[in-house]
Design a protein around this motif. Structure first.
Motif, PDB file in Angstrom:
ATOM      1  N   LYS A  92       0.822  -1.214   0.000  1.00 51.31           N
ATOM      2  CA  LYS A  92       0.000   0.000   0.000  1.00 51.31           C
ATOM      3  C   LYS A  92       0.858   1.268   0.000  1.00 51.31           C
ATOM      4  O   LYS A  92       0.865   2.022   0.975  1.00 51.31           O
ATOM      5  CB  LYS A  92      -0.911   0.016   1.224  1.00 51.31           C
ATOM      6  CG  LYS A  92      -2.068  -0.956   1.132  1.00 51.31           C
ATOM      7  CD  LYS A  92      -3.009  -0.714   2.304  1.00 51.31           C
ATOM      8  CE  LYS A  92      -4.146  -1.718   2.317  1.00 51.31           C
ATOM      9  NZ  LYS A  92      -4.915  -1.619   3.585  1.00 51.31           N
ATOM     10  N   THR A 113       0.184   3.789  -1.635  1.00 53.19           N
ATOM     11  CA  THR A 113      -0.726   4.950  -1.655  1.00 53.19           C
ATOM     12  C   THR A 113      -1.031   5.446  -0.243  1.00 53.19           C
ATOM     13  O   THR A 113      -1.356   6.618  -0.060  1.00 53.19           O
ATOM     14  CB  THR A 113      -2.047   4.635  -2.384  1.00 53.19           C
ATOM     15  OG1 THR A 113      -2.608   3.446  -1.833  1.00 53.19           O
ATOM     16  CG2 THR A 113      -1.817   4.438  -3.871  1.00 53.19           C
ATOM     17  N   GLU A 131       1.467   1.864 -20.039  1.00 59.27           N
ATOM     18  CA  GLU A 131       0.781   3.145 -20.163  1.00 59.27           C
ATOM     19  C   GLU A 131       1.044   3.801 -21.516  1.00 59.27           C
ATOM     20  O   GLU A 131       0.129   4.339 -22.135  1.00 59.27           O
ATOM     21  CB  GLU A 131       1.239   4.086 -19.040  1.00 59.27           C
ATOM     22  CG  GLU A 131       0.351   5.280 -18.880  1.00 59.27           C
ATOM     23  CD  GLU A 131       1.029   6.432 -18.154  1.00 59.27           C
ATOM     24  OE1 GLU A 131       0.305   7.261 -17.604  1.00 59.27           O
ATOM     25  OE2 GLU A 131       2.265   6.510 -18.151  1.00 59.27           O
ATOM     26  N   ASP A 145      -8.396  -1.254 -14.135  1.00 57.36           N
ATOM     27  CA  ASP A 145      -7.599  -1.280 -12.907  1.00 57.36           C
ATOM     28  C   ASP A 145      -7.585   0.051 -12.157  1.00 57.36           C
ATOM     29  O   ASP A 145      -7.216   0.105 -10.997  1.00 57.36           O
ATOM     30  CB  ASP A 145      -6.147  -1.662 -13.237  1.00 57.36           C
ATOM     31  CG  ASP A 145      -5.995  -3.161 -13.394  1.00 57.36           C
ATOM     32  OD1 ASP A 145      -7.020  -3.868 -13.228  1.00 57.36           O
ATOM     33  OD2 ASP A 145      -4.890  -3.628 -13.671  1.00 57.36           O
ATOM     34  N   TYR A 146      -7.915   1.154 -12.834  1.00 59.91           N
ATOM     35  CA  TYR A 146      -7.866   2.449 -12.178  1.00 59.91           C
ATOM     36  C   TYR A 146      -9.240   2.841 -11.689  1.00 59.91           C
ATOM     37  O   TYR A 146     -10.214   2.756 -12.441  1.00 59.91           O
ATOM     38  CB  TYR A 146      -7.405   3.553 -13.143  1.00 59.91           C
ATOM     39  CG  TYR A 146      -6.066   3.296 -13.763  1.00 59.91           C
ATOM     40  CD1 TYR A 146      -5.046   2.697 -13.033  1.00 59.91           C
ATOM     41  CD2 TYR A 146      -5.824   3.640 -15.078  1.00 59.91           C
ATOM     42  CE1 TYR A 146      -3.828   2.461 -13.605  1.00 59.91           C
ATOM     43  CE2 TYR A 146      -4.598   3.406 -15.655  1.00 59.91           C
ATOM     44  CZ  TYR A 146      -3.603   2.811 -14.922  1.00 59.91           C
ATOM     45  OH  TYR A 146      -2.391   2.582 -15.502  1.00 59.91           O
ATOM     46  N   ASN A 162      -7.370  12.661  -4.954  1.00 62.90           N
ATOM     47  CA  ASN A 162      -7.030  11.525  -5.807  1.00 62.90           C
ATOM     48  C   ASN A 162      -5.529  11.525  -6.072  1.00 62.90           C
ATOM     49  O   ASN A 162      -4.892  12.568  -6.061  1.00 62.90           O
ATOM     50  CB  ASN A 162      -7.798  11.649  -7.125  1.00 62.90           C
ATOM     51  CG  ASN A 162      -7.692  10.378  -7.943  1.00 62.90           C
ATOM     52  OD1 ASN A 162      -8.036   9.309  -7.470  1.00 62.90           O
ATOM     53  ND2 ASN A 162      -7.205  10.501  -9.161  1.00 62.90           N
ATOM     54  N   ARG A 172      -2.470   9.852  -8.711  1.00 61.13           N
ATOM     55  CA  ARG A 172      -2.152   9.092  -9.921  1.00 61.13           C
ATOM     56  C   ARG A 172      -1.410   7.799  -9.532  1.00 61.13           C
ATOM     57  O   ARG A 172      -1.502   6.773 -10.191  1.00 61.13           O
ATOM     58  CB  ARG A 172      -1.241   9.944 -10.819  1.00 61.13           C
ATOM     59  CG  ARG A 172      -1.350   9.662 -12.300  1.00 61.13           C
ATOM     60  CD  ARG A 172      -0.288  10.439 -13.050  1.00 61.13           C
ATOM     61  NE  ARG A 172       0.996   9.796 -12.922  1.00 61.13           N
ATOM     62  CZ  ARG A 172       1.471   8.889 -13.773  1.00 61.13           C
ATOM     63  NH1 ARG A 172       0.804   8.578 -14.841  1.00 61.13           N
ATOM     64  NH2 ARG A 172       2.646   8.324 -13.564  1.00 61.13           N
ATOM     65  N   ARG A 228      -0.348   4.402  -8.063  1.00 55.51           N
ATOM     66  CA  ARG A 228      -1.097   3.171  -7.767  1.00 55.51           C
ATOM     67  C   ARG A 228      -0.300   2.323  -6.797  1.00 55.51           C
ATOM     68  O   ARG A 228       0.919   2.454  -6.703  1.00 55.51           O
ATOM     69  CB  ARG A 228      -1.328   2.379  -9.061  1.00 55.51           C
ATOM     70  CG  ARG A 228      -2.223   3.142  -9.981  1.00 55.51           C
ATOM     71  CD  ARG A 228      -2.160   2.799 -11.453  1.00 55.51           C
ATOM     72  NE  ARG A 228      -1.391   1.663 -11.871  1.00 55.51           N
ATOM     73  CZ  ARG A 228      -0.765   1.622 -13.034  1.00 55.51           C
ATOM     74  NH1 ARG A 228      -0.785   2.657 -13.847  1.00 55.51           N
ATOM     75  NH2 ARG A 228      -0.098   0.550 -13.387  1.00 55.51           N
ATOM     76  N   ASP A 229      -0.990   1.430  -6.111  1.00 53.49           N
ATOM     77  CA  ASP A 229      -0.273   0.551  -5.188  1.00 53.49           C
ATOM     78  C   ASP A 229       0.744  -0.291  -5.961  1.00 53.49           C
ATOM     79  O   ASP A 229       0.593  -0.555  -7.152  1.00 53.49           O
ATOM     80  CB  ASP A 229      -1.262  -0.325  -4.410  1.00 53.49           C
ATOM     81  CG  ASP A 229      -1.810   0.422  -3.206  1.00 53.49           C
ATOM     82  OD1 ASP A 229      -1.124   1.355  -2.730  1.00 53.49           O
ATOM     83  OD2 ASP A 229      -2.924   0.097  -2.755  1.00 53.49           O
ATOM     84  N   TRP A 230       1.774  -0.705  -5.224  1.00 58.67           N
ATOM     85  CA  TRP A 230       2.935  -1.360  -5.828  1.00 58.67           C
ATOM     86  C   TRP A 230       2.689  -2.873  -5.931  1.00 58.67           C
ATOM     87  O   TRP A 230       2.649  -3.552  -4.906  1.00 58.67           O
ATOM     88  CB  TRP A 230       4.158  -1.035  -4.972  1.00 58.67           C
ATOM     89  CG  TRP A 230       5.459  -1.646  -5.378  1.00 58.67           C
ATOM     90  CD1 TRP A 230       5.748  -2.304  -6.536  1.00 58.67           C
ATOM     91  CD2 TRP A 230       6.655  -1.648  -4.613  1.00 58.67           C
ATOM     92  NE1 TRP A 230       7.055  -2.691  -6.552  1.00 58.67           N
ATOM     93  CE2 TRP A 230       7.634  -2.314  -5.389  1.00 58.67           C
ATOM     94  CE3 TRP A 230       7.016  -1.136  -3.346  1.00 58.67           C
ATOM     95  CZ2 TRP A 230       8.945  -2.492  -4.917  1.00 58.67           C
ATOM     96  CZ3 TRP A 230       8.312  -1.315  -2.900  1.00 58.67           C
ATOM     97  CH2 TRP A 230       9.263  -1.984  -3.677  1.00 58.67           C
TER      98      TRP A 230
END
Length: 862
Positions: free
Chosen positions: A194, A196, A290, A327-328, A413, A415, A417-419
RNA sequence: GCCAGUGUGGUGGAAUUGGUAGACACGACGGAUUCAAAAUCCGUUGCAGCAAUGUGUGCCGGUUCGAGUCCGGCCACUGGUACCA
């Protein structure tokens, strides 16, 4: 003293001296100021490449400089030993990844030793050793208990022929690199950290990193991408469809909503729509990257559904689009074609409505939404009650209205994302988890760690060998004792490289990941050196890991790296020939002869073996694929380590890319030969004189001023600017001055001696072997590694007169020498009296005069 | 696509705070040394011009007494883009 410079003789001698004297061993001495200098450890790919040589030379220069400043310096080295290339080598050469890796480590270590880097080898580590990765496993189980780890389905590149997961690098033009099969996105369960949860700290603490390059901090900030926005929902089929936007001010301009191809709404609609089903299927064939998602052709299809606008209650169509990611966030977006360029292009392509709801703040700006989206912030129009509001007020008003209606709320928010740390690979750290049918995933208990990766394996090319190794998989559940299976995925190798810097500081700890006392003695790293390509991922993960370790009580600092230097890449010319089948063969620059014109421009390039032309393919990063790597070993064998080090540091400032040039290397060697000769000639005088500052004539004072100016400049360049190229140039200027200084008087010899010793000391971090030898010739029985950095004698810098530039209307018309303390009036009138200045003033009127003392005069006339 | 950089002689680069563009090298050319070559040493070298001088830092425009440096807009190249490390 030998008359000629022989690096192949003196370099091994100097290296042996450092070993015999433990010159670079570090220990925790409470009374000394510490300096921890770390270069990014290499992946043991086979042999050193020029990028390594450059990286490690920079680190060594800084380390040796700091040692001369009297600091207790730690400079360790190790191996980022897990990774994909070892598995490829296993398949190509039928050698086990472990054996291949260890052999590479041994060879590369010998190359590093030959370069004369001052490492404390007692602290060497390799991430593939169980004694290293056991602590990573241990730490992961701690994070599991803290709730900082979770498992979820995530997409990977699936090769349907080889039945294996491919890295992005292994997917070329949408196809698997070995099988050539079209790859498919596939969801599999994977472990996540986590990161984020730490997003705010990771952004906010960037402000503390004053000694990091601005560009790296900016990139990290943008990568994390913290933004204020609104979560709101549209009603579709009686259910709420959630979307996130940073631009609620444009909400009244929504003309459609789009969901990911894998979204339940799309899958449901596809059941009765074969065309839609085939579109969704097609969306699978895009790599999980991406850049590919962002540059592919944007396509979509209507789902035949409508969504109800949360405020107006009007309906808009629901589409599925290939650029919306499942996924986002929620896998759905609202689209405002008038004010978002991507939405605009999509709407234009498919004939969807475009409703303008903003006008520019400034009436001078022309907006034509039939040409392009207007994406700036502006003033609301066509928005009912919200008309005429500006961005900030509109943001608040619309989000308040959404909240009142129970349709949305403001939110922050990221950009980031969790690792995702799971890899379906063999050559990595086993994830310390046991999967039990009744208890679910269970952490391996501390006393059962490490989970050792079996090294004696056969590679058949069909994925990780441990995935079929029952002896590895079969185990019992630590909680209920029933039969259970080990996790066969391994960690992302960024895990190992996220904490190695801390392990060096506590290398000998057998019973703990880190001993806080030792770790905190050295940490944080004072100077980190590595490639700019690591600006985001590695450096962000390390910062995250450091905070995790801090929160576990292992370290007491907030950030791992105080100062960061990102070096540029090493480039070289490329040459190629096109084959009959239009494939391209890259030819090594070593095998090419060049013909040049009288200005040195390349006219033609031919292959040495057949004399026929080859094509120049430009200057690019040295790489295997372009066959343009220059093997450092060849250069060391030919010129010695000092010449290679000097060339590397002289050719460009460390942060810029560096072009390899054979002739410039010879130039570096020539300079070292001159330095050697200078010292030899000085010693040949066989006279040692004591400097008497009261006895110096003008010429002697001038050389001495140059010496101390050089010490001042080099100190500043090495320590503050880290521009080693200009430091070397300054020493070259000084040696040129010494060569021209012909004075055999007693004080002449004394001044020359001071000058030569300064050159040697100033160069010693860069070319330590020649410095070691020359110092020992001048001062027998002394060791230059124990000599402090030279000090500036400010009194030697004093100057009675200075040269000033005189310009008229900004163009240089003359120079004059004047007393350093002359007042502005005297300066101006002296300048005005100059013949060439008068010529350009003539009968014109002087409008303005600018005098910058000790620098210039500018006379403006009209 | 998005984020971040970079662009200066024939070449690598220097110009550190808006103040002499080209330090220091490489290459090239000329000379010395040598039977000759290599090596070494000395000199010249942004471009145009005999010179005075003009001109010149990717392109277009702006601010300023003064711009390689600051601002706006382009172009080209490089790194990253979450599984190369």
């Amino acid at each position: 003293m030998n008359e000629t410079y022989q690096p192949q003789t003196i370099e091994p001698q100097a290296q042996q001296h450092w070993i015999d004297n433990n010159s670079f061993k570090s220990s925790e001495d409470a009374n000394k100021e510490t300096f921890y200098c770390l270069s990014m450890f290499p992946y043991p790919s086979g042999k050193l490449h020029m990028g390594h040589v450059r990286n490690y030379t920079i680190g060594d220069v800084i380390s040796r400089y700091q040692k001369m400043q009297g600091k207790n310096v730690l400079q360790p080295m190790g191996w980022d030993a897990f990774g994909l290339p070892a598995e490829n080598a296993a398949m190509n050469n039928n050698v086990a990844p472990a054996k291949w890796t260890y052999e590479n480590i041994n060879y590369m270590r010998s190359q590093l030793e030959r370069m004369g880097f001052g490492y404390d080898w007692d602290r060497e580590l390799a991430t593939c050793h169980p004694e290293y990765y056991r602590w990573e496993q241990w730490f992961f189980t701690k994070l599991m208990k803290k709730g900082l780890v979770y498992k979820k389905d995530a997409e990977v590149n699936w090769d349907p022929v080889d039945q294996t997961v491919l890295a992005n690098e292994q997917v070329i033009d949408g196809r698997g690199w070995r099988s050539g099969a079209l790859i498919e996105r596939k969801k599999i369960p994977q472990w996540f950290l986590k990161i984020t949860d730490y997003a705010d700290q990771l952004v906010d603490d960037l402000d503390k990193l004053e000694d990091w390059p601005e560009q790296v901090r900016t990139q990290q900030k943008n990568w994390i991408g913290r933004s204020n926005g609104v979560e709101l929902s549209f009603e579709v089929n009686g259910a709420e469809l959630e979307v996130f936007t940073t631009r609620p001010d444009t909400l009244m301009g929504v003309t459609y909503v789009a969901v990911a191809a894998q979204h339940p709404l799309a899958l449901e609609a596809a059941k009765s729509n074969p065309e839609l089903a085939s579109f969704i299927d097609e969306c699978k064939n895009i790599k999980v990257a991406e850049a590919d998602m962002a540059t592919m052709e944007k396509k979509g299809m209507p789902l035949g559904l409508t969504a109800i606008h949360p405020i107006t209650g009007k309906t808009v169509p629901v589409w599925t689009a290939n650029f919306v990611l499942m996924d986002y966030g929620s896998g759905a977006v609202m689209a405002v074609p008038a004010h978002d360029q991507r939405d605009w292009e999509f709407a234009t392509k498919y004939g969807l409505d475009i409703i303008q709801v903003l006008r520019p703040n400034n009436d001078d700006v022309l907006v034509d939404i039939t040409e392009a989206a207007f994406t700036d912030k502006g003033i609301l129009i066509n928005s009912g009650d919200f008309d005429d509001l500006e961005f900030d007020i509109a943001f608040k008003a619309i989000s308040a209205e959404l909240e009142r209606l129970g349709k949305g709320k403001t939110t922050i928010n990221y950009r980031l994302r969790d690792w995702g740390v799971s890899r379906q690979r063999y050559w990595g750290t086993p994830i310390p988890v046991i999967n039990c049918a009744s208890c679910g995933p269970v952490a391996v208990p501390e006393e059962q760690l490490p989970v050792v990766l079996p090294e004696d394996v056969e590679f058949d090319g069909s994925g990780s060998p441990i995935k079929k190794m029952r002896s590895f998989i079969d185990t019992t559940c630590p909680e209920c004792g029933a039969a259970a299976e080990r996790e066969t995925d391994t960690f992302d190798t960024f895990m190992e490289s996220s904490w190695y810097y801390a392990r060096y500081a506590s290398r000998s700890s057998e019973n703990a990941m880190l001993e806080p006392e030792k770790a905190n003695y050295w940490l944080p790293v004072d100077q980190y050196v590595g490639g700019i390509e690591h600006a985001i991922l590695h450096l962000l993960y390390s910062r995250f890991f450091h905070k995790l370790m801090r929160d576990e009580g292992l370290v007491d600092s907030d950030e791992p790296f105080k100062r960061l230097l990102c070096q540029g890449m090493v480039l070289a010319d490329t040459y190629y020939r096109e084959n009959d089948d239009s494939s391209i063969s890259w030819i090594s620059p070593n095998d090419v002869d060049l013909e040049t014109d009288d200005k040195g421009r390349t006219l033609s390039a031919t292959l040495k073996t057949d004399g026929l032309p080859v094509v120049h393919g430009g200057v690019t990063k040295m790489s295997k694929s372009k066959n343009n790597g220059i093997d450092p070993q060849m250069m060391i064998d030919k010129y010695g380590a000092d010449t290679v080090r000097l060339f590397m540091m002289f050719a460009a400032p460390p942060i810029q890319s560096l072009e390899w040039s054979d002739s410039a290397v010879e130039g570096a060697q020539r300079f070292l030969k001159r330095l050697w000769k200078l010292t030899f000639d000085h010693l040949a005088l066989d006279k040692s004189m004591t400097l008497d500052l009261t006895e110096l004539n003008q010429q002697q004072s001038e050389l001495r001023r140059k010496v101390h100016q050089t010490i001042k400049k080099v100190s500043h360049d090495v320590e503050v600017r880290q521009t080693f190229n200009t430091a070397i140039a300054a020493v070259m200027e000084l040696t040129n001055n010494i060569s021209k200084f012909k004075d055999d008087s007693d004080q002449g010899i004394a001044v020359q001696r001071e000058a030569i010793e300064a050159c040697i000391l100033l160069l010693s971090p860069i070319t330590p072997h020649i410095a070691h030898q020359l110092w020992a010739e001048l001062n027998p029985q002394t060791d230059i590694t124990t000599v402090p950095w030279p000090a500036v004698d400010e009194s030697a810098l004093m100057q009675a007169n200075v040269e000033m530039v005189i310009s008229v209307n900004g163009k240089v018309r003359g120079k004059m020498t004047i007393e350093a303390d002359a007042d502005e009036d005297l300066i101006f009138h002296t300048a005005l009296a100059m013949e060439n200045v008068q010529k350009f003033i003539a009968d014109k009127t002087i409008r303005k005069k600018i005098v910058v003392p000790n620098k210039l005069v500018n006379i403006v006339v009209a």
